[in-house]
Motif scaffolding. Structure first.
Motif: not given
Length: 64
Positions: A2-5, A35-36, A41-44
């Protein structure tokens, strides 16, 4: 994957670079980058529907 991963992997890499950084400015820079990446990742995850949106509370005025 996944993109977030992928974003989380980037964050981990930045944290490793921060640990090995020589000097406080570089350490801070890599920490901020980590942090960014974590925020991305959280937003994705949110965009993918894996976590619910953040709910905000509205303050209610009470009559005196």
């Amino acid at each position: 994957m996944k993109q977030s991963d992928i974003f989380r992997d980037n964050a981990d890499n930045c944290l490793q670079l921060a640990e090995r950084a020589e000097g406080q400015p570089a350490h801070k820079r890599y920490s901020r980058m980590a942090d960014a990446w974590t925020a991305l990742a959280r937003e994705q995850d949110w965009l993918d529907g894996e976590i619910p949106p953040v709910t905000t509370r509205t303050s209610q005025k009470q009559d005196a």
